[in-house]
Design a protein around this motif. Structure first.
Motif, PDB file in Angstrom:
ATOM      1  N   ALA A   1       7.319  -0.957  -0.658  1.00  0.00           N
ATOM      2  CA  ALA A   1       7.019  -2.343  -0.270  1.00  0.00           C
ATOM      3  C   ALA A   1       6.109  -2.952  -1.317  1.00  0.00           C
ATOM      4  O   ALA A   1       5.690  -2.289  -2.271  1.00  0.00           O
ATOM      5  CB  ALA A   1       6.365  -2.376   1.111  1.00  0.00           C
TER       6      ALA A   1
ATOM      7  N   SER B   1       1.993   1.602  -2.502  1.00  0.00           N
ATOM      8  CA  SER B   1       3.180   0.743  -2.390  1.00  0.00           C
ATOM      9  C   SER B   1       4.436   1.421  -2.930  1.00  0.00           C
ATOM     10  O   SER B   1       5.527   1.217  -2.390  1.00  0.00           O
ATOM     11  CB  SER B   1       2.940  -0.584  -3.122  1.00  0.00           C
ATOM     12  OG  SER B   1       2.701  -0.369  -4.509  1.00  0.00           O
TER      13      SER B   1
ATOM     14  N   ASP C   1       4.040 -11.102  -4.440  1.00  0.00           N
ATOM     15  CA  ASP C   1       3.718 -10.361  -3.221  1.00  0.00           C
ATOM     16  C   ASP C   1       2.828 -11.092  -2.222  1.00  0.00           C
ATOM     17  O   ASP C   1       2.709 -10.643  -1.080  1.00  0.00           O
ATOM     18  CB  ASP C   1       3.031  -9.040  -3.583  1.00  0.00           C
ATOM     19  CG  ASP C   1       3.944  -8.076  -4.306  1.00  0.00           C
ATOM     20  OD1 ASP C   1       5.154  -8.097  -4.027  1.00  0.00           O
ATOM     21  OD2 ASP C   1       3.450  -7.309  -5.158  1.00  0.00           O
TER      22      ASP C   1
ATOM     23  N   GLN D   1      -0.057 -10.992   2.784  1.00  0.00           N
ATOM     24  CA  GLN D   1       1.175 -10.622   2.098  1.00  0.00           C
ATOM     25  C   GLN D   1       2.237 -11.648   2.462  1.00  0.00           C
ATOM     26  O   GLN D   1       2.127 -12.334   3.477  1.00  0.00           O
ATOM     27  CB  GLN D   1       1.636  -9.216   2.502  1.00  0.00           C
ATOM     28  CG  GLN D   1       1.757  -9.000   4.011  1.00  0.00           C
ATOM     29  CD  GLN D   1       0.469  -8.579   4.663  1.00  0.00           C
ATOM     30  OE1 GLN D   1      -0.117  -7.577   4.291  1.00  0.00           O
ATOM     31  NE2 GLN D   1       0.010  -9.343   5.650  1.00  0.00           N
TER      32      GLN D   1
ATOM     33  N   THR E   1       3.911   0.013   5.654  1.00  0.00           N
ATOM     34  CA  THR E   1       2.781   0.818   5.187  1.00  0.00           C
ATOM     35  C   THR E   1       2.132   1.545   6.345  1.00  0.00           C
ATOM     36  O   THR E   1       1.877   2.764   6.270  1.00  0.00           O
ATOM     37  CB  THR E   1       1.746  -0.078   4.477  1.00  0.00           C
ATOM     38  OG1 THR E   1       2.372  -0.727   3.369  1.00  0.00           O
ATOM     39  CG2 THR E   1       0.568   0.742   3.981  1.00  0.00           C
TER      40      THR E   1
ATOM     41  N   THR F   1       5.646  -5.564   4.509  1.00  0.00           N
ATOM     42  CA  THR F   1       4.715  -4.875   3.616  1.00  0.00           C
ATOM     43  C   THR F   1       3.651  -4.156   4.428  1.00  0.00           C
ATOM     44  O   THR F   1       3.314  -2.996   4.151  1.00  0.00           O
ATOM     45  CB  THR F   1       4.053  -5.872   2.652  1.00  0.00           C
ATOM     46  OG1 THR F   1       5.073  -6.484   1.859  1.00  0.00           O
ATOM     47  CG2 THR F   1       3.051  -5.191   1.742  1.00  0.00           C
TER      48      THR F   1
END
Length: 385
Positions: free
Chosen positions: A313, A308, A226, A336, A345, A341
């Motif tokens: 993500a 997450s 990630d 990230q 979010t 991501t």
């Protein structure tokens, strides 16, 4: 904070440095460490140096515990400036500063000083339109951002445990490049006392009183999945950073009861444990309900909206630094390997996150944190070589 739409002069930078150093020395004369009869700090009190070179730049996962003090400087490159030579020169300067071999440190030991360099989407697109880091951040709600405080070509993230080192290192780097870059905005920040969160990890409290940065890619496997970019080769070993400077409505949040504050976050204020139970290191049980059918972690709690698994993500490595000017707030930084991501979010949070009404974003940008470098492989050479 200082904003400028022109390069800072050498004299201005030196004047700022002199004031900071003088203020630090004056403060030192009245601190506990300088009281008569108190022993001087020993070498054991000096933080361990952090190597500037390697596969990844320092200042993301090294040192293991983030330093207490940070200065983020965002700038643009002048139109005629080639990024490759500028970045290579910055890398060389960073190596000498962090090794303690630069007279511009004014005799200060480098300690755990780190300087992390990122380039903005405009420069990344010039190297390859499909590369990670080539996409600008979209706009979100609750923003009050001037054009000067949005985006940028260059990020310098300067961190150290010694607060004096940060402006001194910044002055050296900006003076060296003053004829080629124009500063957009800068923000200094500080982290509170670290709190253990399990598995040898710590996290600080933020200005709202809650432990910040509990969840993230902490293991090597999670970081490979990630955090770090695996490719293409031009960016392998780098990552994507997002910076968001936010003002916090502290009086309105403080007027809430502790229970109401905990419902906003979805965690206990004192311990950091999720409202669904367990310890600070426990993951929230988002399906857990009370006997009458209410979720233990409210539907609009920050820990639920930003989770997450709910977003679909990956994990973000999040760093938040508290700020006291231009207004009380925080500088949020996430790392990230996929910008989605972050954007996915925040898009989900934008719809109904109980924390967002207490925040106003006043500066924002995304940057490709360049891969690591060394003597044979200059900073930025993989992308702009």
């Amino acid at each position: 904070m200082h904003r400028a739409d022109h390069p800072l002069s050498r004299r201005a930078l030196l004047d700022v440095t002199g004031v900071v150093v003088a203020a630090g020395l004056t403060a030192g004369c009245t601190s506990d460490s300088a009281r008569p009869g108190r022993p001087a700090p020993s070498a054991a009190d000096t933080p361990t140096q952090v190597p500037a070179t390697g596969r990844h730049q320092a200042g993301v996962t090294l040192p293991h515990t983030a330093q207490r003090n940070l200065l983020a400087v965002v700038a643009d490159l002048d139109a005629a400036v080639a990024p490759g030579p500028l970045l290579a020169e910055l890398g060389q300067a960073i190596r000498t500063l962090t090794a303690g071999n630069d007279p511009r440190l004014l005799g200060l030991p480098p300690g755990d000083l780190t300087v992390t360099v990122g380039v903005g989407p405009r420069l990344v697109r010039a190297a390859g339109a499909s590369l990670p880091g080539a996409t600008d951040l979209p706009r979100f709600s609750r923003e009050r951002i001037t054009p000067q405080a949005r985006g940028g070509d260059l990020l310098l993230q300067i961190c150290a445990s010694d607060a004096l080192l940060v402006p001194v290192a910044a002055a050296a780097l900006l003076d060296q490049t003053r004829d080629r870059i124009r500063e957009r905005w800068r923000q200094s920040g500080h982290r509170g006392t670290n709190v253990p969160i399990g598995k040898g990890l710590t996290a600080p409290r933020n200005l709202l009183g809650f432990i910040d940065g509990i969840v993230g890619p902490h293991t090597s496997a999670e970081q490979q999945r990630d955090l770090w970019l695996a490719g293409p080769p031009a960016v392998a070993g780098g990552t994507i950073a997002v910076l968001r400077r936010m003002e916090l409505d502290l009086p309105r949040f403080a007027a809430l009861s502790v229970a109401e504050q905990e419902a906003v976050f979805g965690r206990r204020r004192a311990s950091g444990a999720p409202l669904s139970g367990g310890s600070v290191s426990s993951g929230p049980e988002l399906g857990a309900k009370t006997p009458d059918g209410r979720y233990l972690v409210p539907v609009d709690a920050h820990v639920r909206r930003a989770h997450s698994a709910m977003v679909g993500a990956g994990l973000m490595l999040r760093r938040s630094y508290s700020t006291d000017e231009p207004a009380p707030g925080l500088l949020f930084i996430s790392f990230q390997n996929d910008l989605r991501t972050f954007t996915a979010t925040l898009t989900r949070m934008d719809t109904s996150d109980a924390l967002l009404p207490y925040t106003t974003t006043t500066a924002s940008g995304t940057f490709l944190i360049l891969p690591g470098f060394d003597r044979k492989r200059p900073l930025g050479s993989q992308l702009f070589g």
